[in-house]
Motif scaffolding. Sequence first.
Motif, short mmCIF file in Angstrom:
data_model
loop_
_atom_site.label_atom_id
_atom_site.label_comp_id
_atom_site.label_asym_id
_atom_site.label_seq_id
_atom_site.Cartn_x
_atom_site.Cartn_y
_atom_site.Cartn_z
N ILE A 1 0.84 -1.20 0.00
CA ILE A 1 0.00 0.00 0.00
C ILE A 1 0.88 1.25 0.00
CG2 ILE A 1 -1.76 1.32 1.26
CD1 ILE A 1 -2.75 -1.33 2.43
N GLU A 2 1.90 1.26 0.84
CA GLU A 2 2.77 2.43 0.94
C GLU A 2 3.57 2.64 -0.35
OE1 GLU A 2 6.39 2.77 3.56
OE2 GLU A 2 4.98 4.02 4.68
N ARG A 3 3.90 1.55 -1.03
CA ARG A 3 4.59 1.69 -2.32
C ARG A 3 3.75 2.50 -3.29
NH1 ARG A 3 4.57 -0.16 -7.47
NH2 ARG A 3 2.92 -1.69 -7.22
N VAL A 4 2.45 2.20 -3.36
CA VAL A 4 1.56 2.92 -4.27
C VAL A 4 1.37 4.36 -3.78
CG1 VAL A 4 -0.72 2.96 -5.34
CG2 VAL A 4 0.42 0.78 -4.93
N GLU A 5 1.17 4.54 -2.48
CA GLU A 5 1.01 5.89 -1.93
C GLU A 5 2.21 6.77 -2.25
OE1 GLU A 5 -1.65 4.67 2.04
OE2 GLU A 5 0.52 4.94 2.19
N GLY A 6 3.39 6.17 -2.26
CA GLY A 6 4.61 6.92 -2.52
C GLY A 6 4.98 7.03 -3.99
N GLY A 7 4.23 6.34 -4.86
CA GLY A 7 4.53 6.41 -6.29
C GLY A 7 5.80 5.70 -6.69
N LEU A 8 6.20 4.66 -5.94
CA LEU A 8 7.38 3.88 -6.31
C LEU A 8 6.97 2.86 -7.37
CD1 LEU A 8 9.08 3.34 -2.84
CD2 LEU A 8 9.73 4.93 -4.63
N LEU A 9 7.50 3.00 -8.56
CA LEU A 9 7.07 2.18 -9.68
C LEU A 9 7.66 0.78 -9.62
CD1 LEU A 9 7.42 4.75 -12.60
CD2 LEU A 9 5.55 4.46 -10.97
N SER A 10 6.88 -0.17 -10.12
CA SER A 10 7.32 -1.56 -10.22
C SER A 10 7.61 -1.86 -11.68
CB SER A 10 6.22 -2.49 -9.69
OG SER A 10 6.55 -3.84 -9.94
N TYR A 11 8.89 -2.16 -11.97
CA TYR A 11 9.26 -2.45 -13.36
C TYR A 11 8.61 -3.75 -13.82
CZ TYR A 11 11.80 -3.52 -17.57
OH TYR A 11 12.11 -3.83 -18.87
N GLY A 12 8.08 -3.72 -15.03
CA GLY A 12 7.36 -4.87 -15.56
C GLY A 12 5.88 -4.78 -15.30
N ASN A 13 5.51 -3.84 -14.45
CA ASN A 13 4.11 -3.67 -14.09
C ASN A 13 3.66 -2.24 -14.42
OD1 ASN A 13 1.65 -4.64 -12.89
ND2 ASN A 13 2.10 -3.39 -11.11
N SER B 1 -6.33 2.43 0.72
CA SER B 1 -5.45 3.04 1.71
C SER B 1 -6.21 3.36 2.99
CB SER B 1 -4.84 4.33 1.15
OG SER B 1 -4.17 5.05 2.17
N PRO B 2 -5.87 2.71 4.10
CA PRO B 2 -6.52 3.06 5.37
C PRO B 2 -6.10 4.44 5.87
CG PRO B 2 -4.79 1.42 5.73
CD PRO B 2 -4.93 1.58 4.24
N ASP B 3 -4.92 4.90 5.49
CA ASP B 3 -4.45 6.20 5.95
C ASP B 3 -5.14 7.35 5.25
OD1 ASP B 3 -2.69 5.09 7.77
OD2 ASP B 3 -0.97 5.16 6.41
N PHE B 4 -5.47 7.18 3.97
CA PHE B 4 -6.04 8.27 3.19
C PHE B 4 -7.52 8.06 2.88
CE2 PHE B 4 -1.49 8.49 2.54
CZ PHE B 4 -1.25 9.83 2.79
N GLY B 5 -8.08 6.93 3.29
CA GLY B 5 -9.52 6.71 3.18
C GLY B 5 -10.05 6.61 1.78
N CYS B 6 -9.23 6.15 0.86
CA CYS B 6 -9.67 5.99 -0.53
C CYS B 6 -8.80 4.94 -1.19
CB CYS B 6 -9.57 7.31 -1.29
SG CYS B 6 -7.87 7.91 -1.53
N GLY B 7 -9.14 4.60 -2.43
CA GLY B 7 -8.25 3.76 -3.21
C GLY B 7 -7.13 4.62 -3.77
N VAL B 8 -5.93 4.09 -3.79
CA VAL B 8 -4.78 4.80 -4.36
C VAL B 8 -4.26 3.97 -5.53
CG1 VAL B 8 -4.15 6.01 -2.25
CG2 VAL B 8 -3.21 3.73 -2.66
#
Length: 206
Positions: free
Chosen positions: A74-86, A164-171
Amino acid sequence: MARVFGDAVRDIRFFRFGHFDFQGRDMVIARSGYSKQGGFEIYVAGGDIGMPLWHALMEAGRDLDVRAGCPNGIERVEGGLLSYGNDMTAENTPHEAGLGRFCNTATAIGCIGRDALLRVAKEGPIKQVRAIAIDSKSLPRCDRPWALMAGTTRVGQVTSAAQSPDFGCGVGIGMVRMTHWDAGTPLHVVTQDGSHPAVVNDKFWI
């Protein structure tokens, strides 16, 4: 980390590395990880040193309540850390992945596709990674690209998402056409469990 490797480990900058001694062995330590918490990655050469290192870290962190854990998706998506191949592949340019500022295309002599990259650097990409806020109470696993729609027109795709439980929405992390990538643009995302309203965020959450 400082208790095991010394205070110099604190000086490693994010996405940089250094060499450190552990029981007479050279260890490469990088300031990186699958989140923005500023973790470390230790590159262990030789399985024989793995358990001594594990025990040393666990013992050094006993009063800190150190435990084994796992990457926080979840935090990876919140932080915008990209996953190569995805989130981006070899089909995407660095500019589409939002990484153009790290590339000096003009000096990339001999680079395959240099002319095309120079054009993109000058004119700008026609699609780019953006943060996508999804209006949802729960989301299914994002195990396939989700179509990102403006009405009946597909304008991109979401390739990583979580509730995201921290931001109360889907990220989400999405690749969006330039016609619809401005912050505040209303869209909707089509998941395997149905469609959800979405909006292009001005930036990633953390």
